[in-house]
Design an enzyme around this catalytic site. Structure first.
Site, PDB file in Angstrom:
ATOM      1  N   ASP A 128      34.007  34.642  33.645  1.00 25.28           N
ATOM      2  CA  ASP A 128      34.957  35.731  33.830  1.00 25.28           C
ATOM      3  C   ASP A 128      34.327  37.062  34.211  1.00 25.28           C
ATOM      4  O   ASP A 128      34.969  37.915  34.814  1.00 25.28           O
ATOM      5  CB  ASP A 128      35.784  35.901  32.543  1.00 25.28           C
ATOM      6  CG  ASP A 128      36.741  34.730  32.351  1.00 25.28           C
ATOM      7  OD1 ASP A 128      37.061  34.075  33.365  1.00 25.28           O
ATOM      8  OD2 ASP A 128      37.144  34.472  31.206  1.00 25.28           O
ATOM      9  N   HIS A 188      44.569  32.571  34.271  1.00 22.61           N
ATOM     10  CA  HIS A 188      43.539  32.289  35.275  1.00 22.61           C
ATOM     11  C   HIS A 188      43.860  31.010  36.054  1.00 22.61           C
ATOM     12  O   HIS A 188      44.258  30.009  35.448  1.00 22.61           O
ATOM     13  CB  HIS A 188      42.171  32.106  34.614  1.00 22.61           C
ATOM     14  CG  HIS A 188      41.717  33.326  33.877  1.00 22.61           C
ATOM     15  ND1 HIS A 188      40.607  33.337  33.075  1.00 22.61           N
ATOM     16  CD2 HIS A 188      42.217  34.586  33.835  1.00 22.61           C
ATOM     17  CE1 HIS A 188      40.441  34.532  32.563  1.00 22.61           C
ATOM     18  NE2 HIS A 188      41.410  35.320  33.003  1.00 22.61           N
ATOM     19  N   ASP A 219      41.878  28.889  37.131  1.00 26.87           N
ATOM     20  CA  ASP A 219      41.037  27.745  36.739  1.00 26.87           C
ATOM     21  C   ASP A 219      41.601  26.995  35.535  1.00 26.87           C
ATOM     22  O   ASP A 219      41.063  25.977  35.130  1.00 26.87           O
ATOM     23  CB  ASP A 219      39.578  28.166  36.504  1.00 26.87           C
ATOM     24  CG  ASP A 219      39.376  29.001  35.237  1.00 26.87           C
ATOM     25  OD1 ASP A 219      40.380  29.447  34.629  1.00 26.87           O
ATOM     26  OD2 ASP A 219      38.207  29.219  34.863  1.00 26.87           O
ATOM     27  N   CYS A 279      35.373  28.215  31.969  1.00 23.45           N
ATOM     28  CA  CYS A 279      35.408  29.624  31.556  1.00 23.45           C
ATOM     29  C   CYS A 279      34.084  30.048  30.939  1.00 23.45           C
ATOM     30  O   CYS A 279      33.701  31.212  31.029  1.00 23.45           O
ATOM     31  CB  CYS A 279      36.497  29.855  30.510  1.00 23.45           C
ATOM     32  SG  CYS A 279      38.107  29.235  30.976  1.00 23.45           S
TER      33      CYS A 279
END
Ligand SMILES: *[C@@H]1O[C@H](CO)[C@@H](O)[C@H](O)[C@H]1NC(C)=O
Ligand SMILES: *[C@@H]1O[C@H](CO)[C@@H](O)[C@H](O)[C@H]1NC(C)=O
Ligand SMILES: *[C@@H]1O[C@H](CO)[C@@H](O)[C@H](O)[C@H]1NC(C)=O
Ligand SMILES: *[C@@H]1O[C@H](CO)[C@@H](O)[C@H](O)[C@H]1NC(C)=O
Length: 670
Positions: A351, A472, A474, A652
């Site tokens: 991130d 997010h 992802d 992440c």
């Protein structure tokens, strides 16, 4: 230079760049003229006359003489052209002599993009995309030759400290040919507009070996002095004329990436100035122009070869680190563990930063884009990554609210695609934003979005990710390499696929199988309980509709068919967000397998702790069978306590620096 009163206009059309030193005047009553010149000079008369020029030709009211010179002068006034004037009876009335000095000037760059500065490329003054395109390329000098002490990106200082820094700059050569010195009062200047000067600096090399091509001496390569020629403070500066056949080397440094106020193009001019009179500014009689484009920042998709994997050691995450260490070692890449005193407990390596690179025919290096997120990892990109041949760029959100959508788990890039015949050989950037019709919602900050769009070569796609608590992209999608079709598959989280799997288990008599077995502090739950939870089913229907909306966008914007997409069995649940009352957003119900790390053919997948059938986790089994068909191998990594419960997963908590594309961005057809 002309004398209109005497009816002959001397207009000079010159292939070489010539200084006119004297001119002529026709005596009154002139009726005929003839022209003579030295070998170096060519001329023509307009309108054309009949007969030989050496015999007297009728003098016409608007006769013009066009003169050019085929070679540069070796000394001042070494060429001549004379005009003889005759009266009514062809009696000679007078003679005018032009003394000519030709100087050849060419400001040269690598306009054909082969890493070498060629001579006077006809296209050097413009820029064109594509394999048949042209135009020189400039890098933002955003790495740091200093590794430790007083480290900052090189473009933040207006001097050259190390010769090694020159390789990050583009070479520009001023080639001149002419007499030993310019005639009195003439001079060369290099100039740039104020707008363009914000984006570049030009240094001159005073290294003697670079000066004269005819030099017989070999000088020491080590150069100390690189005077600054152009910058935002100096828009115009005289450059020395060296005389004879000479080459002077300049080093051009890019200072900023393309952005919404900068298209990336920079023009540099070099002019020969002619004196008019004292106190009157000189006027340019010749200008040569070169154009550079600043190289864009380019992201690297999962299908590119990994180089180095980054994770954080937060001292509570040993099972995760062990799993990652094994996976990375097995795959044969470098693992870098960011220690706790640097990450200060911030484990979200994905991130804080995004790895990319910049590329030119003469140099290429990785560049980290630092997110405005600025968690406890905020110093890592600058302190630990910036260095020699490792660049750094960031965007700072002014006044704007930075949200969770500014984390770079929300910034991904697709593999190369072709969409309705349009090629994206570097893929397309993918970000997540609020739903288009939402009146309020979280977005990625404008400064970062503007930056991404301005790079142009990986035209971004905005997905809808605000439905997720963390928000997010992802969390619901990734790309894996594949041996067939488009060379990859899009993996999507799919509650529908999840329910299908759980119902199948129930129907086959495994309704009592338990999820989350063997986890400390986690209550187990049976397949029956999951399937029978209507509330959970309703929540997942909503999640599925959000993912379906994105699926349509991805199919359209990446030119994908259903066969290019694999649905992974993943369930979500809705939770309320702390501050904003009554906003329900989704989090993964069990470890979100799509949030994986892709290392070539090896996938590092969050271990889902699903219900076991014959001793084997049914979710893992399904995942493996979906991936094995593509020749991919699954490694399940236990991230439950230290990532999943903190609303993130393997992806992440990691980051991968990858090899750049073989494809050169300037070969894009735009
Ligand atoms: C060249 O010609 C111009 C014009 O006649 C003159 O002013 C100048 O001095 C000459 N230069 C040399 C070096 O002879
Ligand atoms: C550079 O030269 C071009 C073409 O001669 C001209 O249009 C432009 O204004 C010049 N720019 C500067 C900064 O002198
Ligand atoms: C993580 O850091 C701790 C100290 O905080 C250290 O004891 C441990 O060995 C580190 N683990 C790894 C895998 O580097
Ligand atoms: C968020 O960003 C997208 C993509 O740039 C833009 O279209 C949209 O208007 C933005 N939404 C809000 C609420 O600012």
């Amino acid at each position: 230079l002309y004398s209109a009163t005497f009816n002959i206009l001397c207009s000079f059309y010159l292939q070489l760049h010539v200084i006119f030193l004297s001119c002529l005047s026709a005596p009154p009553r002139s009726k005929y003229f003839s022209v003579k010149c030295t070998a170096n000079v060519q001329y023509s008369i307009s309108p054309p006359t009949s007969g030989e020029d050496l015999s007297p030709t009728p003098l016409n009211g608007n006769s013009v003489l066009l003169i050019s010179m085929s070679r540069a002068s070796e000394s001042e006034n070494d060429s001549k052209l004379s005009v003889q004037y005759y009266g009514e009876n062809k009696e000679v009335l007078g003679r005018a002599v032009l003394h000519l000095t030709a100087v050849e000037i060419s400001l040269d760059v690598d306009a054909d993009r082969d890493g070498v500065v060629e001579k006077n490329n006809a296209n050097k003054g413009s820029w064109k995309w594509g394999p048949n395109g042209h135009g020189a390329i400039l890098l933002v000098n955003c790495d740091s030759e200093q590794k430790f002490w007083n480290k900052k990106p090189d473009c933040e200082q207006d001097y050259v400290t190390k010769v090694s820094d020159l390789k990050d700059m583009s070479v520009m050569v001023l080639r001149t040919r002419g007499p030993a010195k310019l005639p009195e009062g003439y001079k060369l200047t290099m100039h740039i507009s104020q707008g363009h000067a914000e984006s570049v600096r030009v240094f001159r090399s005073t290294s003697p070996e670079l000066h004269k091509t005819l030099s017989k001496f070999i000088y020491n390569n080590f150069v100390k002095n690189y005077p600054l020629v152009l910058s935002s403070e100096v828009l115009s500066q005289e450059v020395p004329y060296l005389g004879g056949v000479a080459e002077m080397k300049f080093h051009v440094e890019g200072l900023r990436f393309p952005d919404n106020d900068f298209d990336g193009l920079v023009t540099i001019n070099l002019s020969l100035l002619e004196p008019i009179a004292t106190d009157i500014p000189e006027t340019p009689i010749f200008t040569d122009q070169v154009v550079f484009r600043v190289a864009p920042w380019i992201m690297t998709p999962n299908t590119l070869q990994p180089v180095e994997v980054f994770v954080c050691n937060t001292s509570d995450n040993n099972p995760f680190l062990k799993g990652m260490r094994n996976l990375v070692a097995k795959s044969g890449y470098k693992l870098t563990i960011c220690p706790k005193y640097v990450n200060r407990g911030d484990r979200w390596m994905q991130d804080e930063l995004e790895f990319g690179y910049i590329d030119s025919p003469h140099q290429q290096f990785p560049v980290v884009l630092d997110s405005p997120r600025d968690g406890n990892l905020q110093d890592f990109p600058y302190d630990e990554l910036l260095g020699p041949d490792f660049g750094y760029v960031t965007r700072v959100a002014k006044r704007e609210h930075v949200s969770s959508l500014d984390s770079f788990g929300n910034l991904e890039v697709s593999p190369p695609v072709t969409v309705n015949g349009k090629k994206y050989p570097l893929g397309r950037i993918i970000i997540g934003v609020a739903f288009p019709t939402a009146t309020k919602g979280r977005n990625m900050t404008k400064v970062v979005q503007d930056f991404l769009w301005a790079q142009k070569v990986q035209e971004p796609i905005a997905l809808f990710s605000d439905w997720l608590y963390v928000g997010h992209v992802d969390e619901f999608m990734t790309f894996v390499p594949a041996p067939n079709r488009k060379g990859f598959r899009l993996l999507l989280a799919s509650p529908d696929a999840g329910y299908k799997l759980f119902r199948g288990l129930q129907n086959n008599g495994h309704g009592k199988a338990k999820m989350f077995e063997g986890l400390r502090d986690e209550k187990t739950i049976t397949v029956d309980e999951i399937v029978d939870d209507e509330n959970l089913q309703a929540q997942n229907n909503y999640v599925q509709s959000c993912i379906d909306w994105n699926r349509d966008v991805l199919k359209r914007e990446l030119g994908l068919d259903d066969e290019d997409i694999i649905d992974l069995p993943i369930l979500f649940m809705l939770v309320t967000e702390g501050e904003e009352e009554s906003v329900l957003r989704a989090v993964a119900y069990y470890p979100d397998m799509v949030n994986m790390i892709v290392l070539g053919k090896n996938l590092g997948i969050p271990k889902p702790f699903g219900p076991k059938v014959n001793g084997r986790c049914a979710l893992e089994a399904e995942m493996c069978s979906l991936m094995e068909g593509l020749g991919l191998s699954c490694t399940f990594i236990d991230d439950f306590a230290t990532y999943h419960k903190l609303l993130g997963e393997v992806h992440c908590g990691s980051n991968v620096r990858r090899e750049p594309f073989d494809f050169k961005w300037w070969n894009l057809e735009m």
